[in-house]
Design an enzyme around this catalytic site. Sequence first.
Site, PDB file in Angstrom:
ATOM      1  N   GLU A   1       0.891  -1.169   0.000  1.00  0.00           N
ATOM      2  CA  GLU A   1       0.000   0.000   0.000  1.00  0.00           C
ATOM      3  C   GLU A   1       0.922   1.210   0.000  1.00  0.00           C
ATOM      4  O   GLU A   1       1.560   1.520   1.005  1.00  0.00           O
ATOM      5  CB  GLU A   1      -0.928  -0.007   1.213  1.00  0.00           C
ATOM      6  CG  GLU A   1      -2.135   0.909   1.065  1.00  0.00           C
ATOM      7  CD  GLU A   1      -1.869   2.330   1.520  1.00  0.00           C
ATOM      8  OE1 GLU A   1      -1.522   3.161   0.641  1.00  0.00           O
ATOM      9  OE2 GLU A   1      -1.995   2.612   2.716  1.00  0.00           O
TER      10      GLU A   1
ATOM     11  N   CYS B   1      -1.946   8.762   2.988  1.00  0.00           N
ATOM     12  CA  CYS B   1      -1.715   8.202   1.646  1.00  0.00           C
ATOM     13  C   CYS B   1      -2.824   8.584   0.681  1.00  0.00           C
ATOM     14  O   CYS B   1      -2.577   8.876  -0.487  1.00  0.00           O
ATOM     15  CB  CYS B   1      -1.599   6.680   1.721  1.00  0.00           C
ATOM     16  SG  CYS B   1      -0.168   6.096   2.640  1.00  0.00           S
TER      17      CYS B   1
END
Length: 511
Positions: A274, A309
């Site tokens: 990720e 993120c």
Amino acid sequence: MSLAVAASHDREHWSAIAAAVRPRLETRLFIDGGYVDALQGGRFTTTNPATGAPLAEMSAGTQADIDRAVAAALRAFRAGVWSRIPPRQRMEIMYRFAALVDEQAEELAVLESLDVGKPIADVVASDLPAVIETIRFMAECIDKVEGAVTNTESGVVHMILREPLGVVGAISPWNYPLLMAVWKIAPALAAGNTVVLKPAEEAPLSCLRLAALFMEAGGPAGVLNVVNGLGEVAGKALALHSDVAKISFTGSTEVGKLILQYAGQSNMKRVALECGGKSPQVFMADVPDLDRAVTAAYRGIFSNMGEVCNAGSRLLVERGIYDAFIERFIAEGQHAYVPGDPLDPATNMGPLITREAQQRVLGLIETGKHEGARLRFGGGIPAGVGPGSYVSPTLFTEVRNDMAIARQEIFGPVATVIPFNGADEAVAIANDTIYGLAAGVWTRDVNTAFRLVREIEAGVIWINCFDEGDMTQPFGGYKQSGNARDKCFESVVSYTQTKSAWLRLALPVQK
């Protein structure tokens, strides 16, 4: 002390808790059920980003310590002390684990705040509740993982079994130290694996405490291990280790590519990534509620100091509402996040993680100005916050998608507004990036909404909201944002492998 009680504390109370916690910070590694010193005796310093002062001297794990932790995890896995116990027993330990996180909320919240400068109110209201929810959800999944018996020829029973992988290596980031670690630890444990966690060197303290709580909950020794250390040393060693069956990483795209290489150079272990993001929020001219949309826009980039993120850092605004959107954003967003002391519950914006991160963000802001973007507010270091690595909430308008501030992951509180004409151009701009983690779509037209959902290249898309969801929602991206799917039942299954068992039965003798 539960989260419910912690939510009522004032600044003085939190400061007193921090003063009590600091002298007893645990700085060693956690291996095979207890705290141990690094074999080579190395140390590294963590810093409180709100003050710039050293916080703790941590044991620096090396390959030797990774070897020791993986060996402990492998012994525990092969002994079956976790993977082979009854599912309900494993569930009860996980439930107790979650309860202990709640009971130790004060200490864990202070550790998070001191280590990364996160506002204490955010930790108590958002991060820790999500940690507890994640552990409980993954516990509930334990007896839901099923195999299959297929329909095949007479005289044969064919079973497809699901089994844990073995030792899982996890490398977690610093922006949500506990939550991102638990997104990896909890599903891996639920599936019956053992785990070696390498937390970010900037924020290891709360993860070390978490490992002890797992043991206190009844977790067997060797099942959850934590090795502090530098990424290029301990992290690399973990990703290269041939007894690690899977490596799960959250962090930069650059390092994610290295993790893929390390897996190939060693044992072809599974890799879950990720990585970075440059998430667009697309605001069509028929947005159903402009005020609500603008609120979601500035929260989506300024929350957690922009160190997220999936931060909605690219605001794509259709020209028909462009001026009104900017006017509202400046009026409402400019003072919505005020930097201050992270231990003050009134603070909703802390510092960036390091001085280097602060200088990098400020450098990109200068680049944006040189490239011709219009700075509408922020752009510097706020006054009155002391020596910490703070950056003011910042807004750029008249941004082009080829500018550095629209292409690079800034990882700071910097919003960029890009105008567009029509859905075709919106899709083209949204997809013109190496990333594909998340996106937002704002429109009252259902056809437009579903068209953009289909055509925008992102793993998570919100319609008329942003950064919402629950534990049923897979979280992960497309393209160079990675390949993992966290925070859902699918994540538990991803820590298992299938085994086919083909059983030939004895047939009755034909007469």
